[in-house]
Structure formats: structure tokens, C-alpha cells
Design a protein around this motif. Structure first.
Motif, mmCIF file in Angstrom:
data_model
loop_
_atom_site.group_PDB
_atom_site.id
_atom_site.type_symbol
_atom_site.label_atom_id
_atom_site.label_comp_id
_atom_site.label_asym_id
_atom_site.label_seq_id
_atom_site.Cartn_x
_atom_site.Cartn_y
_atom_site.Cartn_z
ATOM 1 N N GLY A 1 50.163 30.786 35.200
ATOM 2 C CA GLY A 1 50.524 32.186 35.019
ATOM 3 C C GLY A 1 52.029 32.366 34.895
ATOM 4 N N TRP A 2 52.788 31.628 35.723
ATOM 5 C CA TRP A 2 54.244 31.737 35.666
ATOM 6 C C TRP A 2 54.808 31.080 34.414
ATOM 7 N N GLU B 1 45.385 40.706 40.049
ATOM 8 C CA GLU B 1 45.354 39.773 38.931
ATOM 9 C C GLU B 1 44.148 40.011 38.036
ATOM 10 N N THR C 1 51.569 40.371 32.340
ATOM 11 C CA THR C 1 51.624 38.916 32.530
ATOM 12 C C THR C 1 52.284 38.572 33.864
ATOM 13 N N ALA D 1 50.549 36.672 37.199
ATOM 14 C CA ALA D 1 51.173 35.507 37.829
ATOM 15 C C ALA D 1 51.493 35.786 39.293
#
Length: 447
Positions: free
Chosen positions: A24-25, A101, A124, A128
Motif C-alpha cells: 500500500g505504501w 482501508e 491511496t 496504506a
């Protein structure tokens, strides 16, 4: 049998959050880079890896649900004894992390053309952040089970006295940091391995090479940090769970100037290691920072010791994979300096290292969980006290069903990931490629 079943469930489940947390990051980084530079390579990387993220997230959710059920079916004594603490922590994870999330995942997957770039970037980021927040709560609960504090026992049940002490218990910071770095290393080699697979299939797109370089750079930096943090975590374990550390090191007889066991086969009957190869006084030095430092051995804890062999060998597997990660990351990044081509042999090695993070995470998880035995909550609740009274045959039948399903799902997941990599045709124009990736994402979601 219940221990084996829960172990199988957690082993399967942990594979997917380990990827989704860091991936995610990485996706957020791709998004930021595209917003700032406008380069299509960052957008191409985002579009490819978001499909893998969606697939990973879905399997993580499904496998997590079955674990929750087992608290009631296989471990009724757990919630009866410590439910006042475990229940709220699990609820906090769902309410503050999972809902966050899961909600913005929809915007992240299907909102690129429906919302502004700023909102899509924010979605996004929130996905994350939500995955990391979920890890925070789960690690807080697991760490409390390892080093419990901030509670009192009333009529055989744990009641919270200080929630800050419960959440930030003595091992929590080390365990959280170690797990987060493990996730980033897992994803770094995951990205590098899949990119190397595409490279071997003659993919020379700027996006693929950029992802591989970035992943190897991240692994090159994070692996030494993980080694140092692991050492600090080991010192914390020595202080709070000395029996676990003795099993990790294969130390049966404590004392001063304890040797470091490089290899051996723990023998529970003789309370020694067969075929032992050790270095004198080294264990005392790196555990206490003194050549004559005192370290307790397994024989100092009576019958309150974990199964030694699984902990001993799992620890060495974890360390061994970490050394391989260090070698491959530094060698790979050195070979790719100044846009030099990656040697074919090294590319094949990176493909073999694609899921090396999974091996290290599982080995470390086994050290953590098996090393806590015979306790479920250290010093408070034993595993035997919490186990179900259901017939063995019933537990075995569900165990067999779980294993069959998980083997199939794991094989399907790996196949789909490499299938998606094969479908990334570098000869297409960026516009056509993005459109096809969007269609594939929708098809995977419907499936």
C-alpha cells in the motif's frame, strides 16, 4: 490438534497482510511520483501493482475471518479468561483500521477517472495507513499476550486497569517495528522478483526497471536496519522471555561465558544438543555485551519450556534468509548501477527470492508463537487451559478441510501473480496498456 489448526490458519493468513501492509505504501509512493513528475512509467507501475494489491487484500480478509471464528470454536478458554482485553483490541482494529482501508479501497481501485487526482491520492494514502493501523492493533494484542501488563485478575478473568500499559507493553515497540520492516522487506523482494521475472521475458520497460531498482534499493537499506532491530528485540526477549531466548539459541545449561550454538540437534531426552558446533563465550557477548555475561539455560525453567527444536531451527531459517536478502539486495543494486543490464543469473536468483520474505516471516512467527509455549498468555493462561473439549475427530475434519482449501488458494494466488506479470506486454502503447489493466482489474473483482 487445535494448535495445529490455528497454526495453519495464521500461517496462511499472515502471508497476505505482510504484502498488503507495505505494498500500500509503495503504491502511494508511485502515485506521488506520478503526480509530481507526470511520467507514465509511475502510472504504469501503479496500474500493474494495484491489481496484485487487490488480490492480496481479498485473500487476507477471507483468511482473517476464519481465525476469528476459531477463538470460539477451538479456544473457548481464551475469551473466557482474557476476553475483556482481547475483545476491545480486536474491535479497535476493525473499527479504526479495517473499515478505513476497506472503504477507501473502492475509491482507490475504481475511482481514478471518477474523482480528482488529489482525492484518489488521498484514498491511496488512507488505504496504506489503514493497513498499518491494523498491524498496530494486532501486534499490540499479540505483544500483550507475550508480555502482559496493565491488568488485574478477578475471579479468574483478566480486567483492564491501564489501557496504555496494555497497548504499549514492554515488547510491543520492538515487535511492531520488526514486523513492519519484515513487511517492507517481503514486498521489496516481491517487487524485485516479479520485475526480474518480467525482465527475463525481455521486458525492458522503464516502469519495470524502475520498480526493480527501487525495490532493491529499499531492501539494501532496510535489511541492515532489520538486523539491528532484531538484535534489540532479542535483548528484550532475553529480559522478558528468557526461556524463549534459550530455546532460540539452543542453550540448555546457563551460566557465564555461554557459547553460541551455530549448529546442533536439540535432544529433549538428554537435555543437550547432538552434533553441536559452538563458539565459546559468543552467546554471552552478543546477548549481554560481556564475554562473561550470565545467560539462563532451558534447564533453569523446569518443565515450563517451549518445544525446543522448532524454535531453534525456525530462528536459524529466519537469520539465514535475512543474510540472503542482504547479499541479493546489495549485489543486485550494484549490478544495476548507472542503468547497467542485470546479469541473467542474478535475475534468476531474484525470481527465486520472490517469496523469500514469506519464509522469513513464517520462521519468525513460529519462533514468536511456539517460543511462548506452554503459555497462551505468558504467566496467566496456558494453552491447555484454553483449548476446546470438542472431539479430536471433529477438529481433524476441519483441519483437513482448511489445509486442502489453503493449499489450493495459495497455489492459485501465486499462479495469478505470475499470470498478471506475463500479461504485461511492453509493446503496447501506455494508453492501451492502462485501459487493458483497468479491464483486468474489473474482471478480477467480479471473479
Amino acid at each position: 490438534m487445535s494448535r495445529i489448526q490455528f497454526g495453519a490458519n495464521i500461517s496462511f493468513h499472515i502471508l497476505f497482510p505482510t504484502i498488503s501492509i507495505a505494498l500500500g505504501w509503495f503504491l502511494f509512493y508511485f502515485k506521488i511520483k506520478h503526480n509530481r513528475t507526470g511520467l507514465d512509467c509511475w502510472k504504469e507501475a501503479y496500474q500493474f501493482w494495484i491489481k496484485v494489491f487487490a488480490l492480496t487484500f481479498a485473500l487476507g480478509v477471507v483468511s482473517g475471518i476464519t481465525m476469528s471464528f476459531q477463538f470460539g470454536t477451538n479456544w473457548p478458554g481464551y475469551m473466557e479468561t482474557v476476553g475483556n482485553i482481547a475483545g476491545p483490541l480486536l474491535a479497535y482494529e476493525v473499527l479504526t483500521a479495517f473499515f478505513l482501508e476497506a472503504t477507501f479501497l473502492g475509491v482507490m481501485l475504481f475511482g481514478a477517472k471518477r474523482v480528482s487526482q488529489r482525492v484518489h491520492t488521498l484514498a491511496t494514502f488512507l488505504v496504506a495507513f489503514g493497513t498499518s493501523l491494523s498491524a498496530f492493533w494486532i501486534i499490540a494484542l499479540n505483544s500483550w499476550m507475550q508480555t502482559p501488563q496493565g491488568f488485574t485478575m478477578i475471579d479468574g478473568r483478566a480486567h483492564a486497569v491501564d489501557w496504555m500499559a496494555i497497548i504499549f507493553n514492554p515488547s510491543m515497540p520492538y515487535r511492531l517495528g520488526h514486523m513492519m520492516l519484515a513487511s517492507f522487506l517481503t514486498v521489496s523482494f516481491f517487487l524485485a522478483g516479479i520485475s526480474a521475472y518480467r525482465y527475463l521475458r525481455n521486458s525492458r520497460s522503464e516502469a519495470n526497471l524502475m520498480v526493480m531498482k527501487m525495490a532493491l534499493t529499499a531492501a539494501m537499506v532496510l535489511t541492515p536496519i532489520q538486523i539491528m532491530l532484531g538484535d534489540l528485540h532479542g535483548l528484550n526477549t532475553l529480559h522478558h522471555q528468557p526461556a524463549k531466548l534459550a530455546a532460540m539459541e539452543g542453550i540448555w545449561n546457563g551460566g557465564t561465558g555461554v557459547p553460541a550454538v551455530i549448529f546442533g540437534i536439540p535432544n529433549k531426552q538428554t537435555l543437550t544438543n547432538d552434533y553441536e558446533i559452538s563458539i565459546p563465550k559468543l552467546a554471552s557477548f552478543y546477548l549481554t555485551h560481556s564475554w562473561d555475561g550470565e545467560v539462563k539455560g532451558l534447564n533453569d525453567f523446569g518443565d515450563k519450556i517451549p518445544p525446543v527444536a522448532p524454535v531453534f531451527f525456525a530462528f536459524r531459517v529466519m537469520v539465514g534468509v535475512g543474510i540472503l536478502m542482504l547479499l541479493f539486495s546489495w549485489l543486485g543494486r550494484w549490478q544495476m548501477r548507472q542503468n547497467r543490464p542485470l546479469p541473467k543469473l542474478l535475475a534468476k536468483g531474484l525470481v527465486l527470492m520472490t517469496f523469500s520474505g514469506w519464509v522469513a516471516v513464517l520462521a519468525g512467527w513460529y519462533v514468536t508463537e511456539i517460543g511462548r509455549q506452554p503459555y497462551l498468555v505468558t504467566g496467566v493462561l496456558t494453552t491447555a487451559q484454553a483449548a476446546t473439549t470438542l472431539p479430536t475427530s471433529m477438529v481433524f475434519s476441519t483441519l483437513f478441510a482448511y489445509l486442502t482449501l489453503y493449499v489450493g488458494l495459495l497455489a492459485a494466488y501465486i499462479w495469478v501473480v505470475f499470470y498478471l506479470a506475463r500479461q504485461a506486454d511492453d509493446k503496447e502503447s501506455p494508453k492501451t496498456q492502462v485501459e487493458k489493466q483497468s479491464e483486468t482489474s474489473w474482471s478480477l473483482f467480479r471473479t
